[in-house]
Design a protein around this motif. Structure first.
Motif, PDB file in Angstrom:
ATOM      1  N   LEU A   1       0.828  -1.204   0.000  1.00 32.03           N
ATOM      2  CA  LEU A   1       0.000   0.000   0.000  1.00 32.03           C
ATOM      3  C   LEU A   1       0.867   1.261   0.000  1.00 32.03           C
ATOM      4  O   LEU A   1       0.601   2.207  -0.748  1.00 32.03           O
ATOM      5  CB  LEU A   1      -0.942  -0.018   1.205  1.00 32.03           C
ATOM      6  CG  LEU A   1      -2.004   1.057   1.253  1.00 32.03           C
ATOM      7  CD1 LEU A   1      -2.882   1.024   0.007  1.00 32.03           C
ATOM      8  CD2 LEU A   1      -2.873   0.875   2.489  1.00 32.03           C
ATOM      9  N   ALA A   2       1.903   1.274   0.825  1.00 31.75           N
ATOM     10  CA  ALA A   2       2.808   2.430   0.880  1.00 31.75           C
ATOM     11  C   ALA A   2       3.481   2.654  -0.472  1.00 31.75           C
ATOM     12  O   ALA A   2       3.610   3.801  -0.926  1.00 31.75           O
ATOM     13  CB  ALA A   2       3.845   2.231   1.978  1.00 31.75           C
ATOM     14  N   ALA A   3       3.893   1.570  -1.133  1.00 33.04           N
ATOM     15  CA  ALA A   3       4.526   1.693  -2.446  1.00 33.04           C
ATOM     16  C   ALA A   3       3.541   2.265  -3.469  1.00 33.04           C
ATOM     17  O   ALA A   3       3.914   3.122  -4.289  1.00 33.04           O
ATOM     18  CB  ALA A   3       5.032   0.333  -2.904  1.00 33.04           C
ATOM     19  N   LEU A   4       2.283   1.816  -3.406  1.00 29.82           N
ATOM     20  CA  LEU A   4       1.262   2.318  -4.324  1.00 29.82           C
ATOM     21  C   LEU A   4       0.997   3.806  -4.090  1.00 29.82           C
ATOM     22  O   LEU A   4       0.883   4.587  -5.038  1.00 29.82           O
ATOM     23  CB  LEU A   4      -0.031   1.508  -4.166  1.00 29.82           C
ATOM     24  CG  LEU A   4      -1.139   1.792  -5.158  1.00 29.82           C
ATOM     25  CD1 LEU A   4      -0.698   1.447  -6.582  1.00 29.82           C
ATOM     26  CD2 LEU A   4      -2.380   0.989  -4.804  1.00 29.82           C
ATOM     27  N   VAL A   5       0.925   4.209  -2.821  1.00 36.50           N
ATOM     28  CA  VAL A   5       0.712   5.624  -2.472  1.00 36.50           C
ATOM     29  C   VAL A   5       1.863   6.468  -3.004  1.00 36.50           C
ATOM     30  O   VAL A   5       1.651   7.494  -3.668  1.00 36.50           O
ATOM     31  CB  VAL A   5       0.562   5.798  -0.939  1.00 36.50           C
ATOM     32  CG1 VAL A   5       0.681   7.260  -0.540  1.00 36.50           C
ATOM     33  CG2 VAL A   5      -0.766   5.218  -0.462  1.00 36.50           C
ATOM     34  N   ASN A   6       3.093   6.047  -2.747  1.00 35.40           N
ATOM     35  CA  ASN A   6       4.260   6.810  -3.202  1.00 35.40           C
ATOM     36  C   ASN A   6       4.329   6.878  -4.724  1.00 35.40           C
ATOM     37  O   ASN A   6       4.660   7.928  -5.288  1.00 35.40           O
ATOM     38  CB  ASN A   6       5.548   6.202  -2.633  1.00 35.40           C
ATOM     39  CG  ASN A   6       5.641   6.404  -1.130  1.00 35.40           C
ATOM     40  OD1 ASN A   6       5.097   7.363  -0.581  1.00 35.40           O
ATOM     41  ND2 ASN A   6       6.316   5.492  -0.455  1.00 35.40           N
ATOM     42  N   ALA A   7       3.981   5.791  -5.398  1.00 40.33           N
ATOM     43  CA  ALA A   7       4.001   5.771  -6.859  1.00 40.33           C
ATOM     44  C   ALA A   7       2.956   6.733  -7.427  1.00 40.33           C
ATOM     45  O   ALA A   7       3.228   7.455  -8.400  1.00 40.33           O
ATOM     46  CB  ALA A   7       3.751   4.351  -7.372  1.00 40.33           C
ATOM     47  N   GLU A   8       1.774   6.771  -6.829  1.00 37.65           N
ATOM     48  CA  GLU A   8       0.717   7.661  -7.327  1.00 37.65           C
ATOM     49  C   GLU A   8       1.076   9.125  -7.074  1.00 37.65           C
ATOM     50  O   GLU A   8       0.821   9.984  -7.922  1.00 37.65           O
ATOM     51  CB  GLU A   8      -0.626   7.319  -6.684  1.00 37.65           C
ATOM     52  CG  GLU A   8      -1.794   8.053  -7.290  1.00 37.65           C
ATOM     53  CD  GLU A   8      -1.934   7.851  -8.790  1.00 37.65           C
ATOM     54  OE1 GLU A   8      -2.262   8.844  -9.484  1.00 37.65           O
ATOM     55  OE2 GLU A   8      -1.711   6.743  -9.287  1.00 37.65           O
ATOM     56  N   ILE A   9       1.656   9.413  -5.925  1.00 36.61           N
ATOM     57  CA  ILE A   9       2.083  10.791  -5.622  1.00 36.61           C
ATOM     58  C   ILE A   9       3.134  11.233  -6.643  1.00 36.61           C
ATOM     59  O   ILE A   9       3.065  12.342  -7.178  1.00 36.61           O
ATOM     60  CB  ILE A   9       2.608  10.898  -4.173  1.00 36.61           C
ATOM     61  CG1 ILE A   9       1.432  10.808  -3.199  1.00 36.61           C
ATOM     62  CG2 ILE A   9       3.387  12.193  -3.963  1.00 36.61           C
ATOM     63  CD1 ILE A   9       1.824  10.718  -1.740  1.00 36.61           C
ATOM     64  N   ALA A  10       4.081  10.353  -6.931  1.00 35.34           N
ATOM     65  CA  ALA A  10       5.119  10.673  -7.913  1.00 35.34           C
ATOM     66  C   ALA A  10       4.516  10.826  -9.309  1.00 35.34           C
ATOM     67  O   ALA A  10       4.881  11.755 -10.051  1.00 35.34           O
ATOM     68  CB  ALA A  10       6.183   9.572  -7.919  1.00 35.34           C
ATOM     69  N   ALA A  11       3.588   9.949  -9.679  1.00 34.57           N
ATOM     70  CA  ALA A  11       2.972   9.995 -11.015  1.00 34.57           C
ATOM     71  C   ALA A  11       2.207  11.301 -11.235  1.00 34.57           C
ATOM     72  O   ALA A  11       2.219  11.855 -12.334  1.00 34.57           O
ATOM     73  CB  ALA A  11       2.047   8.803 -11.209  1.00 34.57           C
ATOM     74  N   GLN A  12       1.553  11.786 -10.183  1.00 40.85           N
ATOM     75  CA  GLN A  12       0.785  13.020 -10.307  1.00 40.85           C
ATOM     76  C   GLN A  12       1.635  14.259 -10.036  1.00 40.85           C
ATOM     77  O   GLN A  12       1.174  15.381 -10.247  1.00 40.85           O
ATOM     78  CB  GLN A  12      -0.408  13.007  -9.349  1.00 40.85           C
ATOM     79  CG  GLN A  12      -1.492  12.046  -9.751  1.00 40.85           C
ATOM     80  CD  GLN A  12      -2.760  12.232  -8.939  1.00 40.85           C
ATOM     81  OE1 GLN A  12      -3.030  13.324  -8.423  1.00 40.85           O
ATOM     82  NE2 GLN A  12      -3.551  11.185  -8.825  1.00 40.85           N
ATOM     83  N   GLY A  13       2.824  14.059  -9.519  1.00 41.85           N
ATOM     84  CA  GLY A  13       3.669  15.194  -9.162  1.00 41.85           C
ATOM     85  C   GLY A  13       3.092  15.965  -7.985  1.00 41.85           C
ATOM     86  O   GLY A  13       3.265  17.176  -7.872  1.00 41.85           O
ATOM     87  N   ALA A  14       2.394  15.274  -7.114  1.00 36.48           N
ATOM     88  CA  ALA A  14       1.758  15.909  -5.957  1.00 36.48           C
ATOM     89  C   ALA A  14       2.831  16.355  -4.969  1.00 36.48           C
ATOM     90  O   ALA A  14       3.770  15.626  -4.670  1.00 36.48           O
ATOM     91  CB  ALA A  14       0.802  14.926  -5.287  1.00 36.48           C
ATOM     92  N   THR A  15       2.658  17.597  -4.473  1.00 35.31           N
ATOM     93  CA  THR A  15       3.665  18.143  -3.556  1.00 35.31           C
ATOM     94  C   THR A  15       3.073  18.738  -2.293  1.00 35.31           C
ATOM     95  O   THR A  15       3.798  18.983  -1.344  1.00 35.31           O
ATOM     96  CB  THR A  15       4.485  19.240  -4.258  1.00 35.31           C
ATOM     97  OG1 THR A  15       3.572  20.238  -4.752  1.00 35.31           O
ATOM     98  CG2 THR A  15       5.297  18.668  -5.413  1.00 35.31           C
ATOM     99  N   SER A  16       1.757  18.983  -2.283  1.00 37.89           N
ATOM    100  CA  SER A  16       1.163  19.618  -1.101  1.00 37.89           C
ATOM    101  C   SER A  16      -0.195  18.992  -0.795  1.00 37.89           C
ATOM    102  O   SER A  16      -0.711  18.185  -1.567  1.00 37.89           O
ATOM    103  CB  SER A  16       0.995  21.121  -1.335  1.00 37.89           C
ATOM    104  OG  SER A  16      -0.031  21.349  -2.281  1.00 37.89           O
ATOM    105  N   MET A  17      -0.762  19.413   0.326  1.00 32.61           N
ATOM    106  CA  MET A  17      -2.060  18.890   0.747  1.00 32.61           C
ATOM    107  C   MET A  17      -3.159  19.240  -0.259  1.00 32.61           C
ATOM    108  O   MET A  17      -4.185  18.584  -0.302  1.00 32.61           O
ATOM    109  CB  MET A  17      -2.423  19.420   2.136  1.00 32.61           C
ATOM    110  CG  MET A  17      -1.570  18.828   3.250  1.00 32.61           C
ATOM    111  SD  MET A  17      -1.674  17.045   3.339  1.00 32.61           S
ATOM    112  CE  MET A  17      -3.344  16.848   3.881  1.00 32.61           C
TER     113      MET A  17
END
Length: 149
Positions: free
Chosen positions: A100-116
């Motif tokens: 789950l943590a790997a999936l969360v980190n991958a999605e954050i990276a894929a979207q370029g998410a940086t803030s809340m």
């Protein structure tokens, strides 16, 4: 009819033939919730929507189980645990924490998410990817920690 609803229906029939009355009662209660939502919304639910309902049913029973356990009502706690076990039979295999943590980190990276501010879009995608396989509250916590960290 969705595959999951058909599986529920088939299990009711098998349980009735085996005279497992308590199991039949639990399965019929779940079917009643699904049917009521279909009637209220005037739609036929697909497997993802049925999984969402099952997840909500599990959450309600876990909350009740905690309350009954705190109040030393072992008789009611045992009943809730029985219902949880039956509903869990229809849930897909749960993701482990590392997956789950790997999936969360991958999605954050894929979207370029940086803030809340990006949390909503990340959660939207993750909710679909993990439907029925992970607790949304845990996903939310992991996303929040990753975006704040």
């Amino acid at each position: 009819m969705s595959q999951l609803k058909q599986t529920l229906s088939d299990n009711v029939k098998v349980s009735m033939k085996a005279r497992e009355l308590e199991r039949v009662k639990v399965l019929r209660n779940v079917q009643a919730v699904i049917k009521q939502i279909e009637i209220d919304r005037q739609i036929e639910l697909d497997d993802a929507q049925v999984l969402d309902i099952l997840q909500k049913q599990l959450k309600q029973r876990h909350e009740s189980l905690n309350i009954f356990t705190k109040n030393n009502r072992d008789d009611l706690a045992t009943k809730e645990q029985f219902e949880i076990d039956i509903i869990n039979e229809f849930m897909p295999k749960q993701m482990d924490d590392a997956e789950l943590a790997a999936l969360v980190n991958a999605e954050i990276a894929a979207q370029g998410a940086t803030s809340m501010r990006d949390m909503g879009s990340v959660m939207g995608v993750l909710k679909n990817k993990t439907a029925g396989r992970a607790d949304p509250a845990l996903i939310s916590k992991l996303v929040k920690d990753a975006l704040q960290g």
